[in-house]
Design an enzyme around this catalytic site. Structure first.
Site, short mmCIF file in Angstrom:
data_model
loop_
_atom_site.label_atom_id
_atom_site.label_comp_id
_atom_site.label_asym_id
_atom_site.label_seq_id
_atom_site.Cartn_x
_atom_site.Cartn_y
_atom_site.Cartn_z
N ASP A 1 0.87 -1.16 0.00
CA ASP A 1 0.00 0.00 0.00
C ASP A 1 0.92 1.23 0.00
OD1 ASP A 1 -2.24 1.68 0.38
OD2 ASP A 1 -1.86 1.67 2.55
N ASP B 1 0.06 5.07 1.03
CA ASP B 1 -0.05 5.98 2.19
C ASP B 1 -0.14 5.20 3.49
OD1 ASP B 1 -0.17 7.83 0.14
OD2 ASP B 1 -2.34 8.08 0.26
MG LIG Z 1 -2.79 3.11 3.61
#
Ligand SMILES: [Mg+2]
Ligand SMILES: [Zn+2]
Length: 186
Positions: free
Chosen positions: A16, A18
């Site tokens: 992922d 962020d």
């Molecule tokens: Mg995230």
């Protein structure tokens, strides 16, 4: 028997963006808002050294919400890849989902749906069972589970506290760097 090259599958770390690679600060529409965690580069270099591909999968409903244009997010990701390349780290691909069911459409790529993972599997011939998903939200863990990946929750970003989906990760680590150093020994 000599294995034909096409029969050899690749392995990958699906990450992922962020809250894993860079700080989770809400909607990010420009490069200036990207702030990397201290050990991100060390972590990605370790992944690279161990022969895994680095594939980022990120939900960007910021586009559906009209806070940023698709082109802006694409450009941000070109910059992202360039920046890492200058540090001798090859990010193989960044996939992003521009959708949100409330604002534009009910797609099959917004995590926890696994459209992005399946696209990557096809493009890079990935062996999902031997690959990993690392994220900070329950949707990351869920997409990993439905894709047959091994899953890791990191305590950075949301640290799994979003509680959107009831899922249990295979492992929990403090941050990306800690996760990679441990996993590579597994
Ligand atoms: Mg995230
Ligand atoms: Zn989508």
């Amino acid at each position: 028997m000599v294995l034909k090259k096409k029969n050899i599958k690749n392995v990958a770390f699906f990450l992922d963006r962020d809250g894993v690679i860079n700080h989770e600060i809400g909607y990010i529409n420009s490069w200036k808002k990207i702030k990397f965690y201290k050990n991100t580069f060390k972590a990605l270099r370790l992944i690279q050294k161990s022969g895994y591909k680095i594939i980022i999968v990120t939900n960007q409903s910021i586009i559906a919400r009209k806070i940023a244009k698709k082109k802006e997010i694409q450009n941000l990701h070109y910059k992202f890849i360039d920046f890492f390349e200058k540090k001798n780290i090859k990010i193989n691909k960044i996939y992003f989902c521009p959708h949100h069911p409330k604002f534009n459409k009910n797609c099959n790529c917004r995590k926890p749906k696994n459209g992005m993972i399946l696209k990557a599997k096809k493009k890079f011939n990935i062996d999902l069972k031997k690959s990993w998903m690392i994220g900070d939200k329950s949707s990351d863990i869920k997409v990993g589970k439905v894709s047959g990946l091994k899953t890791v929750l990191v305590k950075t970003g949301y640290g799994g506290l979003d509680k959107n989906y009831k899922v249990k990760p295979d492992y929990v680590f403090e941050n990306l760097y800690k996760a990679i150093t441990k996993i590579i020994k597994i």
